[in-house]
Design an enzyme around this catalytic site. Structure first.
Site, PDB file in Angstrom:
ATOM      1  N   LYS A  40       0.809  -1.216   0.000  1.00 24.53           N
ATOM      2  CA  LYS A  40       0.000   0.000   0.000  1.00 24.53           C
ATOM      3  C   LYS A  40       0.846   1.271   0.000  1.00 24.53           C
ATOM      4  CE  LYS A  40      -0.717   0.352   5.021  1.00 24.53           C
ATOM      5  NZ  LYS A  40      -0.026   1.631   5.208  1.00 24.53           N
ATOM      6  N   THR A  41       1.985   1.251   0.721  1.00 25.81           N
ATOM      7  CA  THR A  41       2.818   2.457   0.765  1.00 25.81           C
ATOM      8  C   THR A  41       3.400   2.756  -0.604  1.00 25.81           C
ATOM      9  OG1 THR A  41       3.384   1.964   3.067  1.00 25.81           O
ATOM     10  CG2 THR A  41       4.756   3.559   1.929  1.00 25.81           C
ATOM     11  N   ASP A 239      -3.677   7.726   4.936  1.00 27.27           N
ATOM     12  CA  ASP A 239      -3.245   6.342   5.136  1.00 27.27           C
ATOM     13  C   ASP A 239      -3.927   5.771   6.378  1.00 27.27           C
ATOM     14  OD1 ASP A 239      -1.909   3.986   4.737  1.00 27.27           O
ATOM     15  OD2 ASP A 239       0.042   4.713   5.440  1.00 27.27           O
ATOM     16  N   GLU A 240      -4.044   4.439   6.436  1.00 25.80           N
ATOM     17  CA  GLU A 240      -4.636   3.733   7.592  1.00 25.80           C
ATOM     18  C   GLU A 240      -5.993   4.323   7.956  1.00 25.80           C
ATOM     19  OE1 GLU A 240      -3.386   1.082   8.530  1.00 25.80           O
ATOM     20  OE2 GLU A 240      -1.220   1.110   8.323  1.00 25.80           O
ATOM     21  N   GLN A 287      -8.261  -4.921   9.204  1.00 23.72           N
ATOM     22  CA  GLN A 287      -7.210  -4.626  10.171  1.00 23.72           C
ATOM     23  C   GLN A 287      -7.597  -3.474  11.107  1.00 23.72           C
ATOM     24  OE1 GLN A 287      -2.968  -5.031   8.801  1.00 23.72           O
ATOM     25  NE2 GLN A 287      -3.875  -4.980   6.760  1.00 23.72           N
ATOM     26  N   ARG A 644       1.340 -11.195  10.130  1.00 21.43           N
ATOM     27  CA  ARG A 644       2.665 -10.652  10.435  1.00 21.43           C
ATOM     28  C   ARG A 644       3.759 -11.622   9.985  1.00 21.43           C
ATOM     29  NH1 ARG A 644       1.364  -6.292   9.747  1.00 21.43           N
ATOM     30  NH2 ARG A 644      -0.579  -7.320   9.170  1.00 21.43           N
TER      31      ARG A 644
END
Length: 882
Positions: A40-41, A239-240, A287, A644
């Site tokens: 995503k970044t 973001d997020e 998430q 993770r």
């Protein structure tokens, strides 16, 4: 239009089709549903660079992240893509952006540009002063708790004026002599909130939550300011987005101008200079795990309704994990309702199976994890820095830390304090040290006013001065407090109570020297430490209570493992554990195993991940058992934990966990049931007690006992909790695994019978037991030997052959104070069917919608109407079938 800063095609040549579509999308509102590890970044930075490559001005871009680290990384990536032009963008956190806005325009709402920003300690100090002026009991209503309530108000954009109206309170900020109604928490919070804001204003100060709230206030009260920033920032990136709260959501809407009614210029490229800004948000509803901080998952779920003509592009290709790990994550999260369908996949291949292990107790679980880490480090060459241990709550870290220390493995705690360094643990140990050694001035002075008893700095100073003048210890001076000059009656009274309490605790400790757990319990009770935390309404104090329960469990374990246990010996053990965390040697890997909570792990990744405590009541947390929305959040947390892992995931559980020195049997987590069985390689599927329980229920065989491939010499029943002693006679190890069995209570004795059950061997005959470099001791000496037996040649459930006993098996529950066989409902799972109606003592009438046969731990799911669906442990539920 600005200058073209890079070749557009270079920005998309290495992207997958969905990433490329997101980067090139031309429209007012875009939601990029970025699954875990989907890049995503990269997509977000390339999308910004794509705009610049097509001539849009860098100064018209606002990019918002949640952490300074993330902002720095984004700024660095953009600088690499577009050069110095990146410096002209606003790339910052929500709070940093708001500080810049308020510094420039805060005067419009009464803030001068030099306003102060209070940190948490400043805020708590201010609330403490206000509480004193309003005669508020700060033991019951702690400054931290009150600040938490005020923060909730600010995150929901509820002003102090509105809060006073909501509770019909006529308090005027600055009013003296106001009496808050006893027990009315809402009114108390409203009054403190109002006074708090008044004093912040007097000091020209804001707190962290004010930065968002007051910026929204600025935009809504000052249209000219709002218009300036709407026209300045024509392209907004967040973001997020799944972690935004209501205040941040409103701030984004204000910045975007979506509610301004201003029409765009149809003749301009892109967003133009007027009309709503173009907005891109990146996030993953799967998430969203910060509801306890105020995050509202509806912000991302309702994005398409909130922003007209919005488009959603899902990024499902994962670049982090193996397909096995992703299949597990997909299977777990698919159980959540009202989510956008998304299925992660990868081109990295199937990879290793997930490794599972069921331990008898938390200590054996921790020991197996440490043993496995040592093995993969030595045999597979895995660096310590590539390994992470994750858990649901900080209280779980204690047994894991001790196992790592005993195995001489380097580790670091992230986002938490080491167990023996936590304030409440240090306070309790200080009491114990002062009892054992009254000459210990440091610890006596530490506890003098813990919990607060009116013996502040002045009293401590008078005592210390007397001790110095008479060459006495600090406690010796307390013994002669009548001779201390300047000591008022107001001070001598609580000091006398403290002195007498310490005498009483010392006498109790002398009489119970071989039972450290009982001394710990007495100290927690008589000192008032436990009562203060239990009465507090601060959520963080609930976790401190859990930590103190762990300390009592540590003392109980010490008693069971040490034949000549004493209080002084226990304190020595805890001191050695606290001081034994050493860095690896020069010739070893300089990395460390990382230990953290699952909430802290968000955004991180490790090649090897251990997910621990996979039990009902631990993970998912107990409070989620009867709340579907909280259970959904717990499942998202499990999804985060699973994803993770990059190469190999471990899932472990314990059949019993100890709290307050007593044992609770634990059901396997439902999240384990939701992972397809073929994805998990169980090194040990059942704990020893669970297999023994099964053997008692099975009377079909002619012969009894375990399979030949079980290792009867590895771990005494209960693992390290019971050392090497054989035991019997209590419900701890009974047919239903006693839920509240007592550690050495006097009435229940471990070692009272010849019954002994061993765990199965782990792995194959080549499996070794590690205790750290250069150590000659087998890890199995304290945590059980994992691999001393011969290989079973199979994975999965350990099969057994059993006999039908000629006489009824001994019921080890008979001597227990609270047997786990207790069945309050009197029902078995065969009595309950989907569609049955029942009544619950608390929830009322309901309909059974699901049943799960787990033997004594069977679970039913009941719909009580009005969206209230509860999961109930059948044998404990206060229900009656209709």
């Amino acid at each position: 239009m600005g200058p073209s800063l890079c070749d557009p095609q270079s920005l998309i040549k290495d992207l997958n089709p969905q990433q490329m579509e997101a980067v090139k999308y031309y429209g007012q509102a875009l939601l990029i549903g970025a699954g875990a590890g989907s890049g995503k970044t990269r997509v977000l930075t390339r999308r910004i660079a794509w705009l610049l490559a097509h001539g849009f001005w860098a100064s018209s871009i606002l990019a918002i992240t949640f952490t300074n680290k993330a902002a720095a990384e984004m700024r660095e990536r953009l600088a690499a893509l577009v050069g110095p032009e990146a410096e002209h963008m606003w790339i910052s956190t929500f709070h940093s952006a708001c500080v810049r806005i308020l510094r420039r325009d805060g005067k419009e709402i009464g803030l001068t540009s030099g306003f102060s920003i209070y940190d948490t300690a400043d805020c708590e100090r201010l609330v403490k002063l206000i509480s004193g002026d309003l005669n508020i009991d700060t033991k019951r209503y702690t400054p931290r708790m009150l600040l938490g309530k005020i923060s909730d108000c600010k995150n929901s954009l509820t002003s102090w004026q509105d809060q006073l109206k909501n509770v019909n309170c006529d308090y005027k900020p600055g009013q003296r002599g106001y009496q808050v109604s006893a027990g009315d928490v809402d009114e108390l919070v409203a009054v403190v909130y109002a006074e708090y804001q008044r004093r912040l204003a007097m000091a020209n100060a804001v707190d962290f939550d004010d930065l968002i709230m007051r910026t929204v206030e600025l935009f809504q009260r000052c249209p000219q300011v709002s218009e300036y920033y709407r026209h300045k920032f024509r392209y907004i990136f967040v973001d997020e987005y799944q972690d935004t709260n209501h205040a941040q959501y409103v701030l984004v809407r204000e910045l975007s101008g979506i509610d301004s009614g201003e029409e765009p210029d149809q003749h301009m490229r892109g967003a133009g200079r007027v009309g709503p800004s173009w907005i891109t948000v990146v996030g993953d509803s799967d998430q969203s795990i910060y509801a306890f901080r105020g995050a509202d998952i509806r912000n991302i779920q309702d994005f398409e309704q909130d922003f007209p003509n919005a488009k959603t592009i899902m990024l499902e290709q994962n670049y982090r994990s193996t397909q096995t790990i992703l299949d597990a994550a997909n299977a777990v999260i698919a159980r959540n309702e009202n989510r956008k369908p998304k299925k992660l996949w990868t081109a990295l291949g199937e990879g290793d199976k997930i490794v599972g292990y069921a331990a008898d107790n938390a200590q054996q679980e921790a020991g197996w994890i440490a043993n496995e880490i040592a093995r993969i480090h030595e045999e597979e060459g895995i660096a310590y820095r590539d390994i992470a241990i994750m858990y649901r709550a900080n209280a779980q870290s204690r047994s894991l830390e001790e196992a790592m220390i005993n195995a001489n493995l380097p580790y670091q705690l992230v986002g938490g304090t080491k167990f023996y360094e936590r304030r409440e643990i240090k306070d309790a140990l200080a009491y114990l040290q002062a009892i054992v050694n009254p000459a210990d001035n440091v610890n006596v002075r530490r506890i003098l006013n813990v919990p607060k008893r009116g013996l502040g700095v002045r009293a401590e100073g008078l005592i210390a001065a007397y001790a110095d003048a008479h060459d006495a210890t600090f406690f010796g001076a307390i013994e002669h407090m009548e001779q201390i000059e300047g000591m008022s009656a107001r001070t001598t009274k609580p000091l006398g109570v403290f002195r007498d309490m310490m005498h009483g605790l010392a006498d109790f400790a002398k009489d119970h020297d071989t039972k450290p757990s009982e001394v710990v319990a007495e100290v927690l009770s008589k000192s008032g430490i436990l009562e203060e935390l239990q009465r507090s309404e601060d959520p963080q104090d609930a976790s401190r209570v859990d930590n103190l329960s762990q300390l009592q469990s540590v003392a109980a374990e010490f008693e069971q493992n040490t034949p000549d246990a004493t209080l002084a010996g226990f304190l020595e053990t805890t001191a050695l554990v606290a001081d034994s965390d050493q860095l690896p040697g020069e010739n070893e890997d300089f990395g460390k195993v990382t230990m953290m909570t699952l909430h802290t792990a968000k955004g991180l990744e490790y090649p090897y991940v251990f997910l621990t405590g996979m039990e009902q009541g631990t993970f998912p947390h107990q409070r989620a058992m009867e709340d579907t929305s909280e259970l959904a959040e717990e499942r998202r947390l499990a999804y985060v934990g699973i994803t993770r892992a990059k190469r190999r995931l471990y899932v472990t559980r314990a059949a019993v966990r100890a709290q307050w020195g007593q044992a609770n049997d634990m059901m396997p987590s439902q999240f384990l049931d939701e992972i397809p069985d073929e994805l998990i390689d169980w090194k040990r599927r059942e704990a020893g007690v669970e297999r023994m329980r099964a053997s008692w229920r099975n009377d079909d065989d002619e012969f009894g006992g375990w399979d030949d491939d079980d290792d009867f010499g590895s771990v005494p029943f209960g693992g390290s909790l019971y050392g090497k002693s054989s035991y019997g006679g209590s419900s701890y190890g009974s047919g239903m695994y006693g839920s509240r069995s007592s550690y050495g209570s006097g009435r229940v004795q471990y070692g009272g019978s010849s019954a002994r059950v061993a765990s199965s061997s782990y792995g194959s005959s080549s499996q070794r037991s590690y205790a750290g470099a250069g150590s000659s001791s087998s890890y199995g000496s304290s945590y059980g030997s994992y691999g001393s037996g011969k290989p079973s040649g199979k994975s999965g459930k350990v099969t057994t052959r059993r006999v039908k006993p000629k006489t009824k098996p001994v019921d080890l529950t008979k001597s227990s104070q609270a047997s786990q066989t207790d069945n309050r409902s009197g029902l078995s799972i065969s009595d309950v069917h989907v569609g049955d109606r029942l009544t619950h003592d608390h929830f009322g009438m309901g309909t059974v919608v699901e049943t799960q046969d787990k033997g004594a731990n069977s679970v039913i799911t009941v719909d009580f109407g009005n969206g209230e669906v509860k999961r109930l442990l059948l044998r404990m539920a206060p229900i009656e079938m209709l």
